[in-house]
Design an enzyme around this catalytic site. Structure first.
Site, PDB file in Angstrom:
ATOM      1  CG  HIS A   4      -0.215  -0.022   2.604  1.00 50.75           C
ATOM      2  ND1 HIS A   4       0.090  -1.087   3.397  1.00 50.75           N
ATOM      3  CD2 HIS A   4      -0.107   1.130   3.330  1.00 50.75           C
ATOM      4  CE1 HIS A   4       0.529  -0.738   4.405  1.00 50.75           C
ATOM      5  NE2 HIS A   4       0.508   0.728   4.392  1.00 50.75           N
TER       6      HIS A   4
ATOM      7  CG  HIS B 123       4.131   4.543   5.212  1.00 50.81           C
ATOM      8  ND1 HIS B 123       3.087   5.078   6.277  1.00 50.81           N
ATOM      9  CD2 HIS B 123       3.596   3.335   5.044  1.00 50.81           C
ATOM     10  CE1 HIS B 123       2.110   4.167   6.592  1.00 50.81           C
ATOM     11  NE2 HIS B 123       2.354   2.990   5.937  1.00 50.81           N
TER      12      HIS B 123
ATOM     13  CD  GLU C 101       3.649  -0.306   7.318  1.00 52.12           C
ATOM     14  OE1 GLU C 101       2.940  -1.180   8.109  1.00 52.12           O
ATOM     15  OE2 GLU C 101       2.873   0.206   6.417  1.00 52.12           O
TER      16      GLU C 101
END
Length: 134
Positions: free
Chosen positions: A7, A79, A130
């Site tokens: 994502h 992010h 991440e």
């Protein structure tokens, strides 16, 4: 080592308004808002054919998203999240290569209920990364 893009996270001031943009204006399928107090955020996931968009609203003044919005009042990309097969092996390889893991270096449970780690943006072209165990 990294797998697919899981994502792209976008920090927003008003998650209901941002959700409406993706759902009503762009016609996307969106999840319900889920508060994650341990991360200081409320999240909504926008489902796309090839990945997801994660909308992040601060949950309290101490939220890392609240601090992000102080610097970027209109919000924006916070992010990128990539999948990895083994998060601890990925962490160890990255640390050995000189990358910095944020926090205590131990995976935490993320929004999808899977282990996640964050990597310092200065080590990745100015982008907070991440990693999520697939």
């Amino acid at each position: 080592m990294i797998g697919r893009l899981n994502h792209v996270a976008i920090a927003v001031r008003d998650i209901a308004a941002a959700t409406a943009v993706y759902r009503d204006t762009l016609g996307a399928r969106v999840s319900q808002a889920v508060p994650l107090p341990e991360h200081g955020v409320t999240t909504v996931f926008v489902e796309l054919p090839n990945t997801k968009i994660e909308l992040l609203e601060p949950l309290g003044a101490d939220s890392p998203i609240a601090r992000f919005l102080e610097k970027a009042p209109d919000g924006g990309i916070h992010h990128l999240c990539y999948e990895v097969g083994d998060i601890r092996a990925a962490r160890d390889r990255l640390v050995e290569a000189g990358a910095r893991v944020l926090g205590d270096g131990e995976p935490k449970t993320g929004a999808h209920g899977k282990p996640v780690l964050f990597l310092h943006p200065k080590d990745f072209c100015g982008t907070l990364v991440e990693l999520e165990e697939a």
